[in-house]
Design an enzyme around this catalytic site. Structure first.
Site, PDB file in Angstrom:
ATOM      1  N   PRO A 114       0.766  -1.414  -0.071  1.00  0.00           N
ATOM      2  CA  PRO A 114       0.051   0.003   0.115  1.00  0.00           C
ATOM      3  C   PRO A 114       0.769   1.232   0.003  1.00  0.00           C
ATOM      4  CG  PRO A 114       0.066  -0.981   2.192  1.00  0.00           C
ATOM      5  CD  PRO A 114       0.694  -2.005   1.370  1.00  0.00           C
ATOM      6  N   CYS A 115       1.391   1.588  -1.103  1.00  0.00           N
ATOM      7  CA  CYS A 115       2.326   2.773  -1.228  1.00  0.00           C
ATOM      8  C   CYS A 115       1.280   4.020  -1.301  1.00  0.00           C
ATOM      9  CB  CYS A 115       3.184   2.940  -2.635  1.00  0.00           C
ATOM     10  SG  CYS A 115       2.493   2.538  -3.997  1.00  0.00           S
ATOM     11  N   HIS A 116      -0.006   3.760  -1.477  1.00  0.00           N
ATOM     12  CA  HIS A 116      -0.861   5.014  -1.613  1.00  0.00           C
ATOM     13  C   HIS A 116      -1.048   5.444  -0.073  1.00  0.00           C
ATOM     14  CE1 HIS A 116      -3.353   1.273  -0.827  1.00  0.00           C
ATOM     15  NE2 HIS A 116      -4.091   2.101   0.010  1.00  0.00           N
TER      16      HIS A 116
END
Length: 157
Positions: free
Chosen positions: A120-122
């Site tokens: 989850p880089c977001h």
């Protein structure tokens, strides 16, 4: 390498993987045709993504096999520890990895993340709370953060 393209609320996602694990998930900005028959190796990943978008899944249990440097893999492993519905800053992530001065390298590794949503880089934002940098586009990052927000906006009508 097996491939599949599936429709998501944010566009068509292309999944790639083999017996060693899922190697990439990217959102496409083209009108790619969706895959009619999902390869068996990718069925679980497609199913878990569907559950995520339906609001039924908050974490993933998939074998991952992304290509990257040791440092990138270290950053991606740290990203997986950010809980659903939470955000951290690039500075926080750099501190977690033990080197505040590595903030640019951490941001670069974050931007090279090949496993959209699963890693989850977001969930990484600017120190001032701003939505900065997202390979899939800031409109998608905003959508994902809103999707994961514990305080959903209620409609008045």
């Amino acid at each position: 390498m097996e491939k599949a393209c599936v429709k998501t609320p944010l566009g068509v996602a292309k999944l790639e993987g083999d017996a060693m694990g899922l190697s990439s998930i990217t959102v496409l900005d083209t009108d790619e045709k969706t895959t009619e028959i999902i390869p068996e190796l990718l069925e679980d990943a497609v199913y878990q993504l569907e559950e995520y978008f339906e609001g039924k899944r908050k974490s993933f249990s998939l074998t991952l096999n992304p290509e990257g440097t040791n440092f990138q893999k270290k950053v991606w492993a740290a990203l997986q520890k950010i809980p659903y519905g939470k955000t951290v800053s690039y500075l926080d992530l750099s501190k977690t990895l033990g080197d505040v001065k590595a903030i640019r390298a951490v941001a670069a590794a974050n931007g090279k993340n090949p496993l959209w949503i699963i890693v989850p880089c977001h969930r990484v934002i600017g120190s001032d709370g701003s939505l900065v940098g997202y390979a899939g586009g800031l409109h998608r990052k905003k959508w994902l953060l809103n999707h994961e927000s514990p305080a959903k906006q209620q409609s008045l009508f």
